[in-house]
Design a protein around this motif. Structure first.
Motif, short mmCIF file in Angstrom:
data_model
loop_
_atom_site.label_atom_id
_atom_site.label_comp_id
_atom_site.label_asym_id
_atom_site.label_seq_id
_atom_site.Cartn_x
_atom_site.Cartn_y
_atom_site.Cartn_z
N LEU B 357 0.82 -1.21 0.00
CA LEU B 357 0.00 0.00 0.00
C LEU B 357 0.85 1.27 0.00
O LEU B 357 0.60 2.19 -0.77
CB LEU B 357 -0.97 -0.02 1.19
CG LEU B 357 -1.99 1.10 1.23
CD1 LEU B 357 -2.75 1.23 -0.08
CD2 LEU B 357 -2.97 0.90 2.38
N GLU B 358 1.88 1.28 0.87
CA GLU B 358 2.69 2.51 0.92
C GLU B 358 3.41 2.76 -0.39
O GLU B 358 3.45 3.89 -0.89
CB GLU B 358 3.70 2.44 2.08
CG GLU B 358 3.03 2.68 3.41
CD GLU B 358 4.03 3.09 4.50
OE1 GLU B 358 5.11 3.63 4.15
OE2 GLU B 358 3.72 2.85 5.68
N MET B 361 1.05 4.20 -2.86
CA MET B 361 0.74 5.62 -2.65
C MET B 361 1.70 6.49 -3.45
O MET B 361 1.30 7.48 -4.07
CB MET B 361 0.85 5.98 -1.16
CG MET B 361 -0.23 5.35 -0.29
SD MET B 361 -1.87 6.04 -0.55
CE MET B 361 -1.65 7.70 0.06
N LEU B 364 0.74 6.23 -7.05
CA LEU B 364 -0.47 7.02 -7.29
C LEU B 364 -0.13 8.49 -7.50
O LEU B 364 -0.58 9.12 -8.46
CB LEU B 364 -1.43 6.88 -6.10
CG LEU B 364 -2.70 7.73 -6.14
CD1 LEU B 364 -3.68 7.20 -7.18
CD2 LEU B 364 -3.38 7.78 -4.77
N SER B 374 -6.10 8.62 -11.72
CA SER B 374 -5.84 7.32 -11.10
C SER B 374 -6.50 7.22 -9.73
O SER B 374 -6.78 8.23 -9.09
CB SER B 374 -4.33 7.13 -10.92
OG SER B 374 -3.64 7.44 -12.10
N GLN B 375 -6.72 5.99 -9.31
CA GLN B 375 -7.18 5.77 -7.95
C GLN B 375 -6.64 4.44 -7.47
O GLN B 375 -6.30 3.57 -8.27
CB GLN B 375 -8.71 5.81 -7.85
CG GLN B 375 -9.42 4.59 -8.44
CD GLN B 375 -10.94 4.63 -8.31
OE1 GLN B 375 -11.64 5.20 -9.14
NE2 GLN B 375 -11.46 4.01 -7.27
N TYR B 377 -7.47 1.02 -5.37
CA TYR B 377 -8.57 0.23 -4.83
C TYR B 377 -8.21 -0.12 -3.38
O TYR B 377 -7.41 -1.01 -3.14
CB TYR B 377 -8.81 -1.02 -5.67
CG TYR B 377 -10.14 -1.67 -5.37
CD1 TYR B 377 -11.28 -1.32 -6.07
CD2 TYR B 377 -10.25 -2.63 -4.35
CE1 TYR B 377 -12.51 -1.90 -5.79
CE2 TYR B 377 -11.48 -3.22 -4.06
CZ TYR B 377 -12.60 -2.84 -4.78
OH TYR B 377 -13.81 -3.41 -4.50
N PHE B 378 -8.78 0.64 -2.43
CA PHE B 378 -8.40 0.48 -1.02
C PHE B 378 -9.11 -0.68 -0.33
O PHE B 378 -8.66 -1.16 0.71
CB PHE B 378 -8.76 1.75 -0.24
CG PHE B 378 -7.83 2.92 -0.46
CD1 PHE B 378 -6.47 2.80 -0.23
CD2 PHE B 378 -8.33 4.14 -0.88
CE1 PHE B 378 -5.61 3.88 -0.41
CE2 PHE B 378 -7.48 5.23 -1.06
CZ PHE B 378 -6.13 5.11 -0.83
N GLU B 379 -10.28 -1.05 -0.87
CA GLU B 379 -11.11 -2.03 -0.16
C GLU B 379 -10.50 -3.42 -0.24
O GLU B 379 -9.76 -3.73 -1.16
CB GLU B 379 -12.52 -2.06 -0.76
CG GLU B 379 -13.15 -0.69 -0.94
CD GLU B 379 -13.06 0.18 0.29
OE1 GLU B 379 -13.53 -0.26 1.34
OE2 GLU B 379 -12.50 1.29 0.21
N LYS B 380 -10.84 -4.24 0.76
CA LYS B 380 -10.42 -5.64 0.72
C LYS B 380 -11.46 -6.41 -0.09
O LYS B 380 -12.64 -6.38 0.21
CB LYS B 380 -10.35 -6.21 2.13
CG LYS B 380 -9.20 -5.61 2.93
CD LYS B 380 -8.91 -6.39 4.19
CE LYS B 380 -7.99 -5.61 5.14
NZ LYS B 380 -7.32 -4.43 4.57
#
Lengths: 436, 436
Positions: B357-358, B361, B364, B374-375, B377-380
């Motif tokens: 994730l880091e 970032m 991104l 861009s985005q 996808y944070f959800e599990k």
């Protein structure tokens, strides 16, 4: 026929064209920021069913709602963009994909009493991310980051986004065994509007327990750098699950706001921020301009557990923030903080002399094809009047077309600011674009 | 708590996000066309004093007006953008410069009965040029030319702007000695809505004079190429000043529409076009899409002598045209004529694996700095669900970030349409922009 005085209703904003261009430039830069960060536009009707708009029930809002008197249907004008979002998401649930990242920049209506700087019709610029059943905490860092970028895009310096988490406070209330939370939340929300001693005595009175008073006061006056505040909060070792979750969320959001690219000076962990009696359940945000804190929050919002519970059984948590753009524009211009270079509506005015109109038409088309906003002055008028028109309209360049220009296939370009004049051949017209 | 059914009022348009992007793209292209041609935006309140809105007096309009029921003030929602323009120009007369070239793209409200393709809330896209006391006839050629460019910008092919001049008809009425003009104008305006024999017999009945009937019929059925029509009109040698002026204006406007850059096939001199009982006094315009004439006029307007006579003694002549955008969007989509490539709201979806994730970032931020929407996808969620999200959201590229990508400082870019996958180094990220 008697004339009717041309005027608008009190409490509505209407701008002259020069200011309108600045306002629109600001609005478009905010929209561009939202779109650059992968948010989609929605648009909903300004008029909705009253039962939809007032589903949450009475209070101040229902008194401010503009009802429509037409064919005895219960209709009204929307007073925010959140209720229409809730209705939209509930209505189109099966046609949308989640997380649903939407922005909405549009006008809302509130029949408030007349007050300087408060408008009855105003733009809201909202961004929200809505999840289906769940929504990851990282979204709570992205939302304030995008608002930070929006203010950067409109050249407003010194924005500080104040963040807090409601769970911290409610968890701490539970931990201390405080029951009358609503009154205390309301009091804390108003803290900055009163003298600190007055606040303390009201808090003590409300709590009626000197231990609770001391510990709550100690808690909400925790200050220092963001890191120090987080350390102090962790050091409290509060044995309450909600508090622990709230602290973890606050920590994560703070960390990710920086990972998104915000500097530490633009973030302030502020334990007084509660957003009063709003429906927020986790992160809450208010934003102030450094040195202009008295202007109030210019961008606020938070996390809510269940957006559309009035319209659907689907649990739709979300996080969002909103800029009240009409008010923001008003306070920025009052404070002299507007720093926007708007593109002139017209960049070049062609003035055709007698017999030069047809030639000027070809020139006009060539200029427009080269991306230069141009117009021909078609009216018959004295040269002085035409120059004064160009001047007042802030048109940077004027081109006079007469016999000589036609013969030599040139244009005489006059810079209206410096007075400098130069002859440019028709082949070089594209170079004008760089001058403007 | 009982749920309230999430729905909007009948007769209002609300789009799903994919269609909204297309609608907004069309709206923005029209606005850009207006701005590229040196028009300035104004914006007026949606709510105005009822006496202002209804200054011209009753009729159909006043029945359709949405009145506001709030604190017993006489307020209503605007039903067009022309009345607010008149009020604006009268109110701010001393602060404006003329010719005043304004555009206004905004919503108006009419409480019409429910009917397919008619909306109670709809966008109008108006351009007008207002003069002070006088306004040169060349403006009457520029206005339809800009509308022609607007339709070109939104890829609608086959637009034909029909033009006429009211002075021709009223001059000819005078010349023939016809008195009951209003009835006859109304009849001519409806000509295309009835059988030609029916029209002829109604016209004969109305005129009650076979000579007048023959000559008027001969006149309004003049047809041929634009040049031929102009020649025939000149050949009539009508000895009436108004007719002569009208013919000269029509000739000039036709000539200048071509000089502005319109081809002859996009212009049709059409002597039936009268714009019914509107307030036009010179040039009138209606526009049809070739092969889709049954859809009705998609852009209309004309020249008026005195815009703001209800509010000021200043004589302010003007010329303008308007697109009813909400209806246009509806009929274009019904007829399959929408040809707009809208930019995806999100162009690249980053899917971070566990522990990435880091790193994601930073990626991104780099993508966004390179202008790629861009985005993360944070959800599990399961990979299949995430891909299905990207698919349904029409996101063209997906980048999965796992251990390998982090180690090699690369991203694995998957084209969602072709399924093609390639590894791109972080240094080459800017090249993605060209792929989209």
């Amino acid at each position: 026929m008697d004339l009717i005085k041309a005027s608008i209703l009190p409490g509505f904003m209407e701008l002259l064209p020069d200011d309108q261009i600045v306002f629109n430039t600001i609005k478009n830069k905010i929209i561009k920021t939202f779109e650059d960060h992968a948010f989609k536009a929605i648009e909903t009707p300004v008029i909705e069913k009253k039962e939809i708009l007032l589903a949450k029930g009475g209070g101040e809002t229902s008194k401010q709602v503009y009802s429509i008197d037409h064919e005895s249907r219960d209709m009204a004008l929307r007073f925010d963009l959140t209720v229409p979002l809730a209705r939209y998401v509930a209505q189109h649930y099966h046609e949308l994909d989640f997380p649903f990242r939407r922005y909405h920049v549009s006008k809302v209506y509130r029949g408030e009493r007349n007050q300087k700087g408060r408008y009855k019709e105003f733009y809201q610029c909202d961004i929200d991310i809505i999840g289906d059943k769940e929504l990851n905490i990282h979204n709570d860092a992205e939302i304030p980051y995008i608002m930070y970028k929006a203010f950067e895009a409109i050249n407003v310096e010194g924005l500080v986004i104040n963040i807090n988490n409601r769970k911290l406070l409610t968890g701490y209330f539970n931990y201390l065994g405080i029951d009358n939370r609503v009154d205390i939340l309301r009091l804390i929300d108003k803290k900055d509007k009163m003298d600190i001693d007055k606040f303390k005595s009201l808090l003590e009175e409300e709590l009626a327990d000197s231990n609770k008073y001391e510990r709550l006061l100690e808690f909400i006056t925790i200050d220092g750098s963001n890191e120090e505040i987080l350390d102090k909060l962790k050091g409290l070792k509060v044995d309450n699950e909600e508090f622990v979750i709230g602290l973890d969320e606050l920590d994560t959001v703070y960390t990710y706001m920086k990972l998104f690219g915000m500097d530490d000076e633009s973030i302030k962990i502020n334990l007084y921020i509660t957003r009063g009696l709003d429906y927020y359940t986790g992160m809450v945000y208010e934003s102030f301009i450094k040195g202009h804190e008295n202007l109030g929050s210019v961008c606020s919002g938070g996390r809510y557990d269940d957006l559309a519970s009035n319209y659907t059984k689907q649990k739709l948590p979300g996080v969002g923030m909103s800029i009240g753009l009409t008010r923001l524009y008003f306070i920025l211009s009052q404070a002299g903080l507007i720093d926007i270079k708007a593109r002139p509506y017209c960049e070049l005015l062609i003035i055709p002399m007698e017999g030069a109109l047809e030639y000027s038409m070809g020139l006009l088309n060539q200029l427009r094809s080269s991306g230069i906003r141009s117009q021909i002055y078609f009216e018959k008028n004295k040269m002085g009047k035409i120059f004064s028109y160009a001047d007042k309209e802030n048109i940077p360049y004027v081109a006079i077309i007469g016999e000589e220009e036609m013969k030599e296939n040139k244009i005489s370009l006059k810079n209206m600011k410096t007075g400098h004049q130069e002859a440019i051949s028709r082949d070089e017209i594209k170079t004008i674009r760089e001058k403007i």
